[in-house]
Design a protein around this motif. Structure first.
Motif, PDB file in Angstrom:
ATOM      1  N   ILE A 531      -3.997  12.828 -16.243  1.00 59.99           N
ATOM      2  CA  ILE A 531      -3.423  11.715 -17.000  1.00 59.99           C
ATOM      3  C   ILE A 531      -1.979  11.473 -16.581  1.00 59.99           C
ATOM      4  CG2 ILE A 531      -2.615  11.146 -19.333  1.00 59.99           C
ATOM      5  CD1 ILE A 531      -5.325  12.076 -20.335  1.00 59.99           C
ATOM      6  N   ASP A 532      -1.279  12.533 -16.231  1.00 63.92           N
ATOM      7  CA  ASP A 532       0.133  12.370 -15.843  1.00 63.92           C
ATOM      8  C   ASP A 532       0.265  11.505 -14.602  1.00 63.92           C
ATOM      9  OD1 ASP A 532      -1.291  14.404 -14.627  1.00 63.92           O
ATOM     10  OD2 ASP A 532       0.482  15.515 -14.063  1.00 63.92           O
ATOM     11  N   ALA A 535      -0.201   7.951 -15.780  1.00 64.23           N
ATOM     12  CA  ALA A 535       0.909   7.543 -16.671  1.00 64.23           C
ATOM     13  C   ALA A 535       2.164   7.281 -15.848  1.00 64.23           C
ATOM     14  CB  ALA A 535       1.167   8.625 -17.716  1.00 64.23           C
ATOM     15  N   ARG A 536       2.387   8.118 -14.836  1.00 66.13           N
ATOM     16  CA  ARG A 536       3.591   7.947 -14.001  1.00 66.13           C
ATOM     17  C   ARG A 536       3.521   6.630 -13.219  1.00 66.13           C
ATOM     18  NH1 ARG A 536       3.804  12.753 -12.020  1.00 66.13           N
ATOM     19  NH2 ARG A 536       2.446  12.332 -10.237  1.00 66.13           N
ATOM     20  N   ARG A 558      -0.482   6.413 -21.775  1.00 67.86           N
ATOM     21  CA  ARG A 558       0.940   6.719 -21.582  1.00 67.86           C
ATOM     22  C   ARG A 558       1.441   7.664 -22.662  1.00 67.86           C
ATOM     23  NH1 ARG A 558       3.838   1.102 -20.294  1.00 67.86           N
ATOM     24  NH2 ARG A 558       5.456   2.482 -19.496  1.00 67.86           N
ATOM     25  N   GLY A 561       0.173  11.092 -21.826  1.00 73.22           N
ATOM     26  CA  GLY A 561       1.000  11.658 -20.755  1.00 73.22           C
ATOM     27  C   GLY A 561       2.344  12.125 -21.273  1.00 73.22           C
ATOM     28  N   ASN A 566      -2.249  16.206 -20.270  1.00 74.05           N
ATOM     29  CA  ASN A 566      -2.435  15.697 -18.914  1.00 74.05           C
ATOM     30  C   ASN A 566      -3.828  15.857 -18.354  1.00 74.05           C
ATOM     31  OD1 ASN A 566       0.096  14.618 -18.698  1.00 74.05           O
ATOM     32  ND2 ASN A 566       0.991  16.583 -18.122  1.00 74.05           N
TER      33      ASN A 566
END
Ligand code: T1G
Length: 700
Positions: A531-532, A535-536, A558, A561, A566
Motif C-alpha cells: 500500500i505504501d 500511496a507514495r 492514502r 499508507g 502497508n
C-alpha cells in the motif's frame, strides 16, 4: 520437385514414398494441405513402386496443428484429419510419421493416425487445444489413451503442456528416436516393418489402458484443473471424451462423439475469447509504423542498475535466457545481498528439482556484480531498476548516457514516471525506452515496452525481438501516467476505495472480482503489491496537480499508507495477516466509515456483487477506449494481452476489450451512464469515452 507453399511434396526413396508437408511457417493443417495430403496418400496406396510411406514436415517442424484461422467458419471442412488417419490406418503399407521440431494438436493427431512414429530427440509433442478452449477433435482423445493410458492422456490433454520426445517415447506415443538423419532413420524403420511382414499396429484397435479406474482418474484430474478455472468448459468435455474412450464404445462412434464436443466448444464464447488472445499475443509484436525488416542492434551483454526486488528479477530473466548480466549497485553490501538473493533463488529451484545443479552453475557463471558505472561501458543494453523517484532515475540515466557505448540501448523500468523526461536526462533520448517488467519479473510474462517520442525505430525493434528471446510477451505503450495496465488499474482501484467508503468490505469486493475470474481480488492484490508504494505515487501525483480535484479520491489507500498499514509485508493492510493469510479486519471498515463521514459519502448495506463488478470493471474498460483513442495502445488486442498476461484478467473472457465487445458497446455505454447517475459522478468518473460512444453508434 520444387516445394509449393501449402502443398505436399511427393517423392520416392528406396521404394518409400516421402510425403513432405509444405505450409510454412508451422505446416498448419489448412484445408488445402489436408487435401494435398489425402491425394498423396491415395497415390502412395496404389503406387506399385512404393512399399511404405513417410509423412514428414518441411521447414522447422512437423506440424503446428489445425489452422486455427479456419475455426471462424464454425465447421471442419473435408478431408478432415479423421479421414486422413483412416486412410493411413487402413493402408496395407507401413505409414510412419517422422517428427522434428514440434507435433502439436492436429499435427500430433495426424502422427497418431500413422502406424508408427519416429522423432528427433530434441522434438516436442503436445495437445495445446485446451489453451484455445477446444479439445483434440481428430481422434486425440481416443488414440492417446490406447497408446499411453488414461492417466497420461488426461494429463497431456487437460494441461495442454508440451513434452519432449524422450518422455513421449517412454509413454508409448513415439516408437523410436532418431539421433542421426531423421529421414534416413524413418525410411529404415518403415522398410524394416515391411520386411517383418507382421500385421501393422493400428492404435485404434489397441485396448484403452487404465479403463478400469477411469472414473476416479478423471475425477482427480478434473478437480485439479477446475480449481484454477472453475468455469472452463473444455476440460469437462475432454473428460467426457476420455470416459467415452474407456467405455469400450465403437471407435467410429467415439470419433463422432468427440467431433460433436469439439464443434460445441469451437463455436462457444470461451474458445473465441482464447483464440482472440492467441492471435492478439502474436499481433502485439507487430509495430504498425515499423518495417518488419528493421535492422536490430546486437544484445548479448546486459547491465542492470539496482539490486532490489525488481533489479534481481530482471537479472534472472536474462540469466534464464542464457545472457550475461552485470548487476550494478553503488552500495557494496546491497550488491552482495542482491547477488546472494539470486543465488538462493536458484538454489531453491534446484532443491525443488525445477532446475539442475548444472543450470544453476551456468546461470550464476553469467552473473557479475559491480559498484562501478564504468563496468556498464561494454554493455549492449542497460536497464535501470532503481527507486521509483524521477530525480533519482534522471540522475542514473544521465550517468548511463555518459558511460554506455554509443550504440548501447538504455531502458528504464519505471512503472509510472514519464519516460520522455527520463530519456531527456540521458542526453541520448533516441537510445532510450521503457521496459516495464511486472513483479516478480522473472516469472510474469508481460513486458510493457514504452516507446518514447524520440525512441529510435531500431531500438524499439531490438527490444521487441529481445522480449521474445527472454520469454516475455511484449506490448508497446505510448508515454502516459501508468502506460496501459496501471492507467486502467487506477480507475479500478478508485472505485474499490469509494465502494469501501460506501459500505462494502474488502472480503466482499475481492470475492466479487474473483467470482468474475480475476486471479486475485483488488484488496488482496494491493496488500501484496504494498500500500505504501501506491500511496507514495498518489502523493507525488497530488504534488504535481495530477489528481482529480476531489479530496475523497483514493482517500482510503492514502489513509492506510499514512498509518503504516502497508499490506501483507506489514501484517496489516486492507486485511490483517496471519503470515500470508488475509483476515478481515473491522478496523478497516471503521477507517472507511470515518472517511465517509468526513467526505459526506453515504454509507449503505445494499451493495451487490454485480454493482461491485460493474463499478470496478466498466471504468477500467472505459479507460482502455481513451488509451486507444490517444494512440497510447495500437490495438484492442494489445490491451487484452496486457490484462491477461499481467493482471490476472480471466483468459476465458478474452481480456477487457474483448469482454466489452461480447457485452455490447451500447449496453456498456448505457451502464456507465447509469452508474454515473447512481453515484452522482461529480468528477465525470463514468463519462463514456469518446471512442466507446463513437463505436457504440457505429461512427467508429
Ligand atoms: N493456426 C494458425 N496460425 C498459426 C498456428 C495455427 N495452429 N500456429 C502458429 N500460427 C501462426 C502465428 O499466429 C504466427 O503468425 C505464425 O504462425 C508463426 O507462429 C484439429 C483443433 C507452432 C510452436 O495451438 O504454439 O490442432 O504472427 O511466431 O514461435 O484437434 O506457433 O506470423 O502472422 O508462434 O515458431 C493446435 C499454436 C491448434 C499451436 C510455432 N495448435 N502455435 O512457434 O512461430 S487446434 C496450436 C504455436 C488443433 C486439432 C485441433 C506456435 C508453434 P504471424 P509463431 P513459432
Amino acid at each position: 520437385m520444387a516445394a509449393i507453399a501449402n502443398s505436399v511434396e511427393y517423392s520416392i526413396r528406396d521404394r518409400v514414398a516421402v510425403l513432405t508437408l509444405n505450409a510454412p511457417p508451422v505446416n498448419g493443417l489448412s484445408q488445402p494441405l489436408r487435401s494435398g495430403l489425402m491425394s498423396a496418400l491415395l497415390k502412395a496406396r496404389t503406387d506399385h513402386d512404393v512399399d511404405a510411406v513417410i509423412v514428414i514436415g518441411g521447414g522447422k517442424m512437423f506440424c503446428g496443428g489445425a489452422d486455427i484461422k479456419e475455426f471462424a467458419s464454425g465447421e471442419v471442412s473435408e478431408p478432415d484429419v479423421n479421414a486422413i488417419a483412416r486412410c493411413m490406418e487402413t493402408m496395407n503399407k507401413p505409414v510412419v510419421a517422422a517428427i522434428h521440431g514440434v507435433a502439436l494438436g492436429g499435427g500430433l493427431e495426424l502422427a497418431l493416425g500413422c502406424h508408427m512414429r519416429i522423432a528427433t530427440s530434441d522434438s516436442r509433442i503436445g495437445f495445446p487445444e485446451v489453451t484455445l478452449g477446444v479439445l483434440p477433435g481428430a481422434g486425440g482423445t481416443q488414440r492417446t489413451p490406447r497408446l499411453a493410458g488414461v492417466t497420461l492422456a488426461l494429463d497431456l490433454i487437460l494441461s495442454g503442456r508440451v513434452i519432449d520426445a524422450q518422455k513421449a517415447h517412454d509413454f508409448g506415443l513415439i516408437d523410436a528416436l532418431s539421433s542421426g538423419d531423421l529421414l534416413d532413420d524413418a525410411i529404415a524403420l518403415a522398410l524394416d516393418a515391411t520386411r517383418r511382414g507382421e500385421p501393422l499396429r493400428v492404435a485404434k484397435y489397441l485396448p484403452v489402458k487404465g479403463a478400469e479406474a477411469v472414473e476416479q482418474t478423471i475425477a482427480a484430474a478434473l478437480e485439479k484443473v477446475l480449481r484454477r478455472t472453475p468455469g472452463a468448459e473444455a476440460p469437462r468435455a475432454i473428460a467426457r471424451c476420455i470416459a467415452f474412450a474407456a467405455s469400450g464404445a465403437d471407435f467410429e462412434d467415439a470419433l463422432v462423439f468427440e467431433r460433436e464436443e469439439f464443434l460445441e466448444l469451437m463455436n462457444g464464447a470461451q474458445s473465441k475469447a482464447l483464440r482472440h488472445l492467441f492471435f492478439a499475443e502474436k499481433g502485439a509484436s507487430k509495430i504498425p509504423d515499423l518495417p518488419g525488416d528493421t535492422a536490430l542492434r546486437p544484445v548479448e551483454r546486459v547491465g542492470i542498475i539496482g539490486a532490489g526486488t525488481m533489479g534481481r528479477g530482471i537479472a534472472m530473466t536474462f540469466l534464464n535466457a542464457g545472457m550475461a548480466v552485470t548487476l550494478l549497485e553503488i552500495d557494496a553490501e546491497a550488491l552482495a545481498s542482491g547477488l546472494e538473493a539470486i543465488r538462493k533463488t536458484y538454489a531453491a529451484s534446484a532443491e525443488k528439482g525445477s532446475i539442475s545443479a548444472a543450470v544453476l552453475n551456468q546461470r550464476m557463471s553469467l552473473l557479475r556484480g559491480s559498484t562501478d558505472y564504468a563496468d556498464m561501458a561494454d554493455r549492449d543494453l542497460v536497464i535501470e531498476a532503481v527507486f521509483e523517484n524521477l530525480d533519482i532515475k534522471q540522475k542514473v540515466c544521465a550517468k548511463l548516457g555518459e558511460v554506455c557505448r554509443p550504440d548501447a540501448i538504455i531502458a528504464t523500468n519505471t512503472s509510472t514516471l514519464n519516460v520522455d523526461v527520463i530519456a531527456q536526462a540521458s542526453g541520448r533520448a533516441p537510445d532510450v525506452l521503457g521496459m516495464h517488467f511486472f513483479s516478480p519479473a522473472h516469472i510474469m510474462r508481460l513486458l510493457e515496452v514504452v516507446r518514447g517520442k524520440e525512441t529510435a525505430p531500431d531500438v524499439l525493434a531490438t527490444v521487441m525481438a529481445l522480449a521474445r528471446r527472454i520469454g516475455k510477451v511484449a506490448v508497446v505503450s505510448g508515454v502516459c501516467y501508468g502506460f496501459i495496465g496501471n492507467r486502467m488499474l487506477e480507475s479500478y482501484l478508485r472505485e474499490m476505495d469509494f465502494l469501501l467508503m460506501e459500505g462494502a468490505t474488502p472480503a466482499q469486493i475481492d470475492a466479487a472480482l474473483e467470482g468474475f475470474g480475476m486471479a486475485m481480488g483488488p484488496c488482496r492484490m494491493m496488500d501484496m503489491a504494498g500500500i505504501d508504494v501506491n500511496a507514495r505515487v498518489l502523493d507525488e501525483r497530488e504534488a504535481e496537480g495530477a489528481l482529480p480535484d476531489d479530496p475523497s479520491y483514493r482517500a482510503l489507500v492514502r489513509k492506510l499508507g499514512a498509518i503504516g498499514r502497508n499490506g501483507q509485508k506489514a501484517g496489516l493492510g486492507y486485511y490483517r495477516y496471519d503470515g500470508r493469510t488475509p483476515i478481515p479486519d473491522p478496523q478497516v471498515n471503521d477507517i472507511a466509515a470515518d472517511l465517509a463521514a468526513q467526505f459526506g459519502i453515504t454509507r449503505r448495506n445494499n451493495i451487490t456483487d454485480d454493482e461491485i463488478r460493474d463499478r470496478l470493471l466498466l471504468p477500467l474498460i472505459n479507460e482502455g477506449y481513451r488509451i486507444l483513442d490517444e494512440g497510447i495502445a495500437y490495438r484492442d488486442g494489445d490491451i487484452d494481452v496486457v490484462w491477461a498476461a499481467g493482471y490476472g484478467w480471466p483468459r476465458l473472457t478474452g481480456g477487457p476489450m474483448h469482454y466489452a465487445e461480447t457485452m455490447g458497446l451500447e449496453q456498456l455505454r448505457n451502464r456507465l451512464q447509469e452508474l454515473g447517475r447512481q453515484t452522482g459522478d461529480r468528477h465525470g468518473y463514468f463519462a463514456p469515452a469518446s471512442l466507446l460512444s463513437r463505436r457504440a453508434t457505429g461512427a467508429a
